[in-house]
Design a protein around this motif. Structure first.
Motif, PDB file in Angstrom:
ATOM      1  N   LEU A 177      17.247  79.108  49.413  1.00 36.10           N
ATOM      2  CA  LEU A 177      18.339  78.890  48.286  1.00 36.10           C
ATOM      3  C   LEU A 177      19.359  79.996  48.626  1.00 36.10           C
ATOM      4  N   ALA A 178      18.788  81.380  49.076  1.00 32.29           N
ATOM      5  CA  ALA A 178      20.400  82.435  49.341  1.00 32.29           C
ATOM      6  C   ALA A 178      21.617  81.894  50.479  1.00 32.29           C
ATOM      7  N   GLN A 179      20.755  80.516  51.108  1.00 36.25           N
ATOM      8  CA  GLN A 179      21.858  80.087  52.241  1.00 36.25           C
ATOM      9  C   GLN A 179      22.946  79.101  51.355  1.00 36.25           C
ATOM     10  N   LEU A 180      22.300  78.317  50.433  1.00 40.78           N
ATOM     11  CA  LEU A 180      23.056  77.631  50.103  1.00 40.78           C
ATOM     12  C   LEU A 180      24.319  77.733  48.850  1.00 40.78           C
ATOM     13  N   SER A 181      23.425  79.327  48.088  1.00 38.74           N
ATOM     14  CA  SER A 181      24.752  79.679  46.706  1.00 38.74           C
ATOM     15  C   SER A 181      25.822  79.998  47.954  1.00 38.74           C
ATOM     16  N   GLY A 182      24.812  79.995  49.063  1.00 40.72           N
ATOM     17  CA  GLY A 182      26.716  80.975  49.642  1.00 40.72           C
ATOM     18  C   GLY A 182      27.148  79.896  49.868  1.00 40.72           C
ATOM     19  N   ARG A 361      15.711  66.460  52.519  1.00 44.72           N
ATOM     20  CA  ARG A 361      15.822  67.019  53.431  1.00 44.72           C
ATOM     21  C   ARG A 361      17.558  66.682  53.715  1.00 44.72           C
ATOM     22  N   ASN A 362      17.736  65.667  54.190  1.00 43.39           N
ATOM     23  CA  ASN A 362      18.638  65.447  55.400  1.00 43.39           C
ATOM     24  C   ASN A 362      20.056  65.605  54.182  1.00 43.39           C
ATOM     25  N   GLU A 363      19.918  65.876  52.575  1.00 37.28           N
ATOM     26  CA  GLU A 363      21.402  66.349  51.466  1.00 37.28           C
ATOM     27  C   GLU A 363      21.164  67.614  51.949  1.00 37.28           C
ATOM     28  N   ALA A 364      20.092  69.115  51.715  1.00 35.27           N
ATOM     29  CA  ALA A 364      20.101  69.607  52.008  1.00 35.27           C
ATOM     30  C   ALA A 364      21.067  69.898  53.640  1.00 35.27           C
ATOM     31  N   GLY A 365      20.626  69.583  54.139  1.00 41.19           N
ATOM     32  CA  GLY A 365      20.876  70.080  55.673  1.00 41.19           C
ATOM     33  C   GLY A 365      22.880  69.628  56.402  1.00 41.19           C
ATOM     34  N   THR A 366      23.427  68.950  55.478  1.00 43.96           N
ATOM     35  CA  THR A 366      24.260  68.409  55.696  1.00 43.96           C
ATOM     36  C   THR A 366      25.801  69.287  54.573  1.00 43.96           C
ATOM     37  N   LEU A 367      24.993  69.442  53.776  1.00 38.66           N
ATOM     38  CA  LEU A 367      25.856  70.408  52.728  1.00 38.66           C
ATOM     39  C   LEU A 367      27.156  71.660  53.295  1.00 38.66           C
ATOM     40  N   SER A 368      28.288  71.662  53.102  1.00 38.55           N
ATOM     41  CA  SER A 368      29.489  72.568  52.825  1.00 38.55           C
ATOM     42  C   SER A 368      29.794  72.911  51.867  1.00 38.55           C
ATOM     43  N   LEU A 370      32.778  72.388  50.741  1.00 41.03           N
ATOM     44  CA  LEU A 370      32.995  70.653  50.788  1.00 41.03           C
ATOM     45  C   LEU A 370      33.192  70.718  49.228  1.00 41.03           C
ATOM     46  N   ALA A 371      31.299  70.400  49.666  1.00 40.31           N
ATOM     47  CA  ALA A 371      30.993  70.327  48.459  1.00 40.31           C
ATOM     48  C   ALA A 371      31.587  71.233  46.905  1.00 40.31           C
ATOM     49  N   SER A 372      31.129  69.876  45.829  1.00 34.40           N
ATOM     50  CA  SER A 372      30.837  70.311  44.347  1.00 34.40           C
ATOM     51  C   SER A 372      29.549  71.430  44.340  1.00 34.40           C
ATOM     52  N   PRO A 373      29.871  72.547  43.462  1.00 30.37           N
ATOM     53  CA  PRO A 373      28.827  73.560  43.035  1.00 30.37           C
ATOM     54  C   PRO A 373      27.719  73.045  42.317  1.00 30.37           C
ATOM     55  N   GLU A 374      28.112  71.866  41.549  1.00 29.63           N
ATOM     56  CA  GLU A 374      27.035  71.127  40.872  1.00 29.63           C
ATOM     57  C   GLU A 374      26.428  70.364  41.637  1.00 29.63           C
ATOM     58  N   ASP A 375      26.907  70.005  42.740  1.00 29.38           N
ATOM     59  CA  ASP A 375      25.687  69.380  43.793  1.00 29.38           C
ATOM     60  C   ASP A 375      24.892  70.441  44.293  1.00 29.38           C
ATOM     61  N   ILE A 376      25.334  71.633  44.921  1.00 27.51           N
ATOM     62  CA  ILE A 376      24.623  72.374  45.778  1.00 27.51           C
ATOM     63  C   ILE A 376      24.580  72.927  44.580  1.00 27.51           C
ATOM     64  N   GLN A 377      24.375  73.111  43.565  1.00 32.58           N
ATOM     65  CA  GLN A 377      22.941  73.503  42.559  1.00 32.58           C
ATOM     66  C   GLN A 377      22.161  73.084  42.690  1.00 32.58           C
ATOM     67  N   GLY A 378      22.417  71.372  42.369  1.00 32.06           N
ATOM     68  CA  GLY A 378      21.457  70.315  42.626  1.00 32.06           C
ATOM     69  C   GLY A 378      20.748  70.483  43.262  1.00 32.06           C
TER      70      GLY A 378
END
Length: 939
Positions: A177-182, A361-368, A370-378
Motif C-alpha cells: 500500500l505504501a509503494q502504490l500510494s506513492g 497481481r499483474n495490475e498491481a505490478g504494472t501500475l505507474s 501515469l495511472a489515474s489515482p482512482e485506479d491506483i486506489q482501486g
C-alpha cells in the motif's frame, strides 16, 4: 509526522466562484488531539438558502465574523508545516489553495492524507464512505454534521482509527500500500511506510493463519481439500418427503425449537406439500405464493429432503442477487441446523462475478504514476479486500472503491484463464465456488447463469435433476435477453483500444512484444505477426466504428431504437454497412490465425507467467474479434428472431445492436422443462385474475398441462389486506398521458405535496416515465423542503441502493422511483405508509421485441393487448402494489392516479388480481381526508 485535520464549510462547490464561511482544525500529535482552531468567516456575498439548510449557518451568524483575509492567515499559522488531513481532501485543499493564493499566501504542505480515500481502500465493502457512515462503522459517535469544527473532530477520530486499521494489516500488505500510494501522494506513502515499520516491529513479516502468499500476492487461503469433498452419504432415509417436510415446519417441529416465536403458516405448509408432490411425482409446478408466505423455506426444505433421499442435486435459481444472498445468509444456516449439519449447500454466480488473482497481481505490478489515482486506489482496495474475502465476488465491493473499469480488468474470464498453468489455480475463487457447487446437494444460482448453462449445453452449472425457479415472473424476460445477443460500440472500441493504441506504441500487443523482445522464446514469425496485428486491429477498429455509426444514423430522430425489417435490409445505408463489414473479413481472418498462433506459442512458454501473459493477449483478442464477428452475424435476416439498433445519448451517441428470439417458449420447453423430471416455478405474482394461462403460455408449459404433468396453485398471503391496506383512486385526476411532462409534473407536484404532508413523508411514488420523474422531482423539492420533507429521486440524487438507504434513514422523505423500484425493495413497518402509482405499468408497444411478438399474435388471430400487454401490466402492477404491506403489522394506502383502472373495460382485471382490496373512488380532496383518517388510526 504531526497532523492537522481540517474541515471547511463553503457557499458552494466551485473554489473560484464560491467562498469559505467556516473553518475548523484539530491538531493530532502522537495519536492524540492536542489543539483546535475554529472561526466563522464573513463572505462577500449572501449565503444561499440551501447552504443554510445544510449547515445552519446564515447571514446573521456571520455578520460580525472576520473576513477570509484575517481568518486564513491565522489558519495557515496554525497548520504550520504539519501534514494536512481531511475527509475529502480533493475538495478542501483546492478551496484553501485558491483562497490563500488570492491573499498572496501559499499552503506549505499542499499534499496530505484523505480519510475518504483511505476509508475506500481500507473498507472496500462499505456501501458509503461519507464521514458519518465511516464514523459509525468504526463505532465513533459523529459530532453534529456539516459544521467545520465538529466535522474536523469526527475526522480526527476516524483518522486515528484508520491508523489502527493499518497497524492490524500484515507487513507485506502495508508495504505494498505504501509503494502504490506513492504513485499519487508522497505524504500518504510516507505515513504508510512509517506505519509499516511499527507493524514489522510488532509482528515481523508473519502471514495471518487464514491467508497465504504466492508471487507477492496475499489472499485468503482456500479451505482444506476435505471441505471440498462430497458430503457424507445420506443419513436421512425419508419414506415420504411431503410428510417429513410438513413435520419439520409444524408447530412442534425442530424449527420451533431454535427459532424464537416460530409459528407455522398455513400457506407455507400448503406450498411445501405442493413442492414435495412435484419433486416426488416428477411433475412441474407453478405456484404463486403471496408476500409473507415464507416461500423460500417452503421449497428449500422439501428440496433438501428430496436431495438427501435420492442423491440427486437440486438447483435453486433467483432473479436478483439480493434474494440469492438472503437464501445464503438467512436460510442456509437454518437448513444446516435442521439437518444436523449433514447437508451440503453452495452458491454459484457467473464467472465474471469472481476476481482473478493473477490479473490483480499483474495490475498491481504494472501500475505507474501515469495511472489515474482512482485506479491506483482501486488496486489498493483490492489488495486489502483479498486479505479478508472468502468468496472473492464483485457484489462484496463498493463501486466507489473498485470502479467498473478496473473490475473489468481483474475479473475472472474463460477467454483469459490459463487453468492449471496459473500459479493461482488452486486458490482461485471461481474454482473454489465451482468445486463447492460440484459437491453440493443444493446449489443456489441466478436466472442469468441458469440460462447461460442452457445456452452452452450445460457446461456452466453442475448436473442437476430438479430445479426451483424463484422470482419466476422474470424468466421470459431473462430468457429473451440471454438467449439473444448484443454488441456495443463502446465495448468494442474499449477492447480494441486496450489491445493497441497510440498507433501501436501502447496496448496489450505492444506490451507482449516489449516483454519478449529479448526472449529466445518469441518465434520470429510470431514477432512479425504481432507487429502486423497492430495494423490489422487499427483497420478493424476504425471500420467497426464506421459500421456502428452507419447503423446508428439510421435510427430516426427522436427515437432510441430501430428494428431491422425487410425494408431496412434494402436501405442504401444498410447496404453500405454490409459492404463495410465485408471489407473486414481478410484482417479478421488474419487475426483469428494469430489467436491460434498465440495459443500454440503459450504451450511452449518458458514459465507459467509467460504463458499467462500470452494467453491473456489471445483471450482479449479473441473476445474483441467475437464482438466484431457478432455484429455481422446478428444483422443477417431471420424469421425466428428480432434484431434492432439502439442509439443512446446526445452529442456523442452510444450505439449498440441487439438480437433476441421472438418466442422463447419452445426453447424453454425443449432445453429446460422436457429434460428435467421436476421444475418448480414460484413468485408472488404469476396469476392474472386467479388464472395461470399467461405464465403457462409464456414459458412453454401448455403441453405439460395437457399431459397432466403440471401442478398449479395459489397460496394466499397471511396478510389481511382489506384491513391493512386502502386502495384509493381520485376520480378528478387529469389524464396525465395527454399532458406534456412539464404540465404533468406541475399537477403531480401539488398532489404529491399534499399526500406527503398528510403522511409525514414515508411516501414512494412509482413512475413509468423517467422524464416525468425528473420533472416532478425538480418541482417538488422546494415546497417539501419548506415542510422539512426530503425528496430522493432515482438517477437524479443517486443510485437505487443509495436512494433506498437514504429513504430508510430519513422517515420524513419522499422517494420517486421508476422501473427497478416496482419490485425487489423491502420497506416494512412505518418505513413506507403511502404508495403512489402514477400510471398503470403498460410496456411501450414500440419496443422491437414487443412489436415483433405482437405482430406474431395478430397474424395468428389473437389480440396482442388481451393476450400479452394486459397480463404483463397486471403482473407489474401487482409487484408495485406489493411494496406496501410487508409484515402482518403494516398498514398503509395505495393511491392510483390512472383512472383507467376504474373507467376502462380492462381495469377490472387489475383490481380482481389483488388480494381482496377494492378501490375507494372519490374526488382528490375527499381521498386526502380519508387517507389522513386511516393513517391517524393506524399510527
Amino acid at each position: 509526522m504531526n497532523y492537522v485535520v481540517i474541515d471547511i464549510e463553503t457557499t458552494g462547490l466551485d473554489p473560484i466562484q464560491h467562498e469559505i464561511i467556516e473553518v475548523g482544525a484539530v491538531r493530532v500529535v502522537d495519536g492524540a488531539t492536542t489543539d483546535t482552531f475554529h472561526a466563522l468567516v464573513r463572505p462577500e456575498t449572501s449565503i444561499p438558502s440551501e447552504i443554510t439548510r445544510l449547515t445552519g449557518i446564515d447571514d446573521f451568524m456571520v455578520a460580525d465574523a472576520e473576513p477570509a483575509s484575517t481568518v486564513l492567515p491565522r489558519l495557515l499559522q496554525f497548520i504550520g508545516d504539519d501534514t494536512l488531513v481531511a475527509h475529502n481532501l480533493q475538495f478542501d485543499q483546492p478551496f484553501l489553495q485558491h483562497h490563500v493564493d488570492k491573499l498572496g499566501y501559499t499552503l506549505i504542505q499542499p499534499d496530505g492524507l484523505c480519510t475518504f480515500t483511505l476509508s475506500r481502500v481500507l473498507f472496500p465493502t462499505l456501501s458509503s464512505h461519507r464521514l458519518t457512515t465511516v464514523a459509525e462503522h468504526l463505532g465513533i459517535v459523529p459530532e453534529s454534521a456539516h459544521r467545520a469544527l465538529s466535522d474536523a473532530m469526527t475526522t480526527a477520530k476516524v483518522f486515528l482509527q484508520l491508523t489502527e486499521q493499518v497497524l492490524a494489516l500484515p507487513y507485506l500488505l502495508v508495504q505494498q500500500l505504501a509503494q502504490l500510494s506513492g504513485l499519487y501522494s508522497q505524504r500518504t506513502s510516507d505515513w504508510l511506510t512509517e506505519l509499516s515499520l511499527h507493524v514489522m516491529a510488532q509482528k515481523a513479516d508473519t502471514i495471518p493463519d487464514d491467508c497465504e502468499v504466492r508471487d507477492g500476492l496475499l489472499y485468503t487461503a482456500p479451505p482444506p481439500r476435505s471441505d471440498d469433498e462430497k458430503s457424507k452419504p445420506s443419513t436421512w432415509p425419508v419414506k415420504d418427503v411431503i410428510q417429513e417436510a410438513l413435520a419439520l415446519l409444524s408447530a412442534n417441529g425442530p424449527l420451533s425449537e431454535f427459532l424464537p416465536g416460530y409459528e407455522p403458516r398455513e400457506g407455507q405448509l400448503q406450498m411445501a406439500a405442493k413442492v414435495g408432490e412435484a419433486l416426488t411425482a416428477h411433475k412441474h409446478a407453478v405456484i404463486e405464493a403471496g408476500t409473507g408466505t415464507g416461500k423460500s423455506m417452503a421449497y428449500l426444505i422439501p428440496a433438501a429432503l428430496y436431495a438427501k433421499t435420492t442423491g440427486e442435486r437440486v438447483v435453486v435459481s433467483t432473479h436478483t442477487m439480493a434474494l440469492q444472498d438472503q437464501i445464503e445468509e438467512r436460510d442456509f444456516p437454518t437448513l444446516l441446523r435442521l439437518f444436523g449439519g449433514e447437508l451440503s449447500l453452495a452458491v454459484q454466480k457467473g464467472r465474471k462475478n469472481y476476481v482473478c488473482l493473477r490479473k490483480v497481481r499483474n495490475e498491481a505490478g504494472t501500475l505507474s504514476a501515469l495511472a489515474s489515482p482512482e485506479d491506483i486506489q482501486g488496486v489498493m482496495a483490492l489488495l486489502v479486500w483479498l486479505s479478508r474475502t472468502s468468496e472473492g465476488v464483485r457484489e462484496e465491493l463498493s463501486s466507489k472503491s473498485v470502479g467498473l473499469g478496473l473490475w473489468g480488468r481483474v475479473q475472472s474470464e474463460t477467454e483469459t484463464c490459463i487453468n492449471k498453468r496459473c500459479p493461482f489455480f488452486r486458490p482461485c475463487y471461481f474454482f473454489r465456488a465451482k468445486t463447492r457447487a460440484q459437491a453440493a446437494e443444493i446449489v443456489v444460482t441466478n436466472h442469468s447463469l441458469l440460462l447461460s448453462d442452457l445456452k452452452t449445453d450445460h457446461r456452466v452449472l453442475p448436473k442437476y435433476e430438479a430445479l426451483v425457479i424463484d422470482e419466476a415472473h422474470h424468466l421470459e424476460e431473462q430468457a429473451t435477453k440471454h438467449l439473444g445477443n448484443e454488441v456495443h460500440a463502446a465495448q468494442i472500441a474499449a477492447l480494441g483500444h486496450r489491445l493497441s493504441r497510440d498507433q501501436g506504441r501502447n496496448g496489450i500487443i505492444r506490451d507482449l512484444l516489449t516483454r519478449f523482445e529479448t526472449s529466445q522464446s518469441l518465434p520470429f514469425a510470431m514477432e512479425e505477426k504481432l507487429k502486423r496485428a497492430q495494423e490489422w486491429i487499427a483497420e478493424v477498429a476504425q471500420s467497426a466504428d464506421v459500421a456502428f455509426a452507419v447503423l446508428g444514423n439510421m435510427v430516426p430522430a427522436g427515437k432510441n431504437e430501430l428494428r431491422l425489417t425487410d425494408d431496412i435490409f434494402k436501405h442504401p445505408s444498410f447496404i453500405q454497412f454490409s459492404e463495410q463489414m465485408a471489407s473486414l473479413r481478410a484482417p479478421i481472418h488474419a487475426l483469428r490465425e494469430l489467436v491460434k498462433g498465440l495459443q500454440e506459442w503459450a504451450k511452449t512458454a518458458a514459465t507459467d507467467d509467460e504463458a499467462g501473459r500470452i494467453l491473456d493477449a489471445a483471450g482479449y483478442l479473441d473476445q474483441w474479434l467475437q464482438g466484431v464477428e457478432l455484429l455481422e452475424e446478428m444483422t443477417v435476416p431471420s424469421v425466428e428472431r428480432v434484431t434492432w439498433i439502439e442509439r443512446r445519448g446526445y452529442g456523442r451517441p452510444r450505439y449498440s445492436v441487439h438480437t433476441a428470439p421472438i418466442d422463447v417458449s419452445a426453447t424453454l420447453r425443449t432445453l429446460l422443462f422436457d429434460p428435467l423430471p421436476a421444475t418448480i416455478l414460484t413468485s408472488a405474482t404469476l396469476s392474472v385474475r386467479g388464472r395461470f394461462d399467461y405464465t403457462i403460455n409464456q414459458l412453454g408449459l401448455r403441453d405439460t398441462l395437457d399431459e397432466q404433468r403440471l401442478i398449479t396453485g395459489i397460496v394466499p398471503s397471511p396478510f389481511d389486506y382489506p384491513s391493512q391496506a386502502r386502495l384509493f383512486v381520485p376520480n378528478d385526476v387529469p389524464e396525465l398521458a395527454k399532458m406534456s411532462s412539464e404540465e404533468a409534473a406541475t399537477w403531480l407536484t401539488d398532489s404529491l405535496y399534499h399526500l406527503a404532508v398528510a403522511s409525514g413523508g414515508r411516501l414512494l411514488a412509482l413512475f413509468t416515465s423517467h422524464q416525468m420523474l425528473r420533472e416532478t422531482a425538480k418541482h417538488l423539492r422546494a415546497p417539501l423542503a419548506a415542510k422539512e420533507i426530503a425528496v430522493f429521486a432515482q438517477d437524479v440524487d443517486g443510485s437505487r441502493t443509495a436512494m433506498l438507504e437514504a429513504f430508510r434513514n430519513n422517515p420524513r422523505s419522499v422517494l420517486l422511483g421508476a422501473q427497478s423500484f416496482w419490485e425487489g425493495i423491502d420497506l416494512p413497518g412505518d418505513q413506507l405508509t403511502t404508495l403512489v402509482i402514477i400510471r398503470l405499468p403498460f410496456a411501450p408497444p414500440s419496443h422491437p421485441v414487443t412489436e415483433a411478438r405482437h405482430e406474431r399474435l395478430t397474424n395468428s388471430g389473437q389480440s396482442p393487448f388481451w393476450v400479452a400487454s394486459l397480463p404483463e401490466a397486471v403482473v407489474r402492477f401487482r409487484q408495485g402494489f406489493g411494496r406496501l404491506i410487508r409484515t402482518r403489522q403494516d398498514k398503509g394506502v395505495v393511491v392510483v392516479y390512472d383512472k383507467r383502472i376504474i373507467t376502462s373495460k380492462y381495469g377490472a382485471t387489475f383490481i380482481q388480481s389483488l388480494s381482496g382490496v377494492r378501490p375507494r373512488v372519490a374526488p382528490e380532496q375527499d381521498v386526502l381526508r380519508q387517507i389522513r383518517s386511516f393513517l391517524t388510526q393506524s399510527s
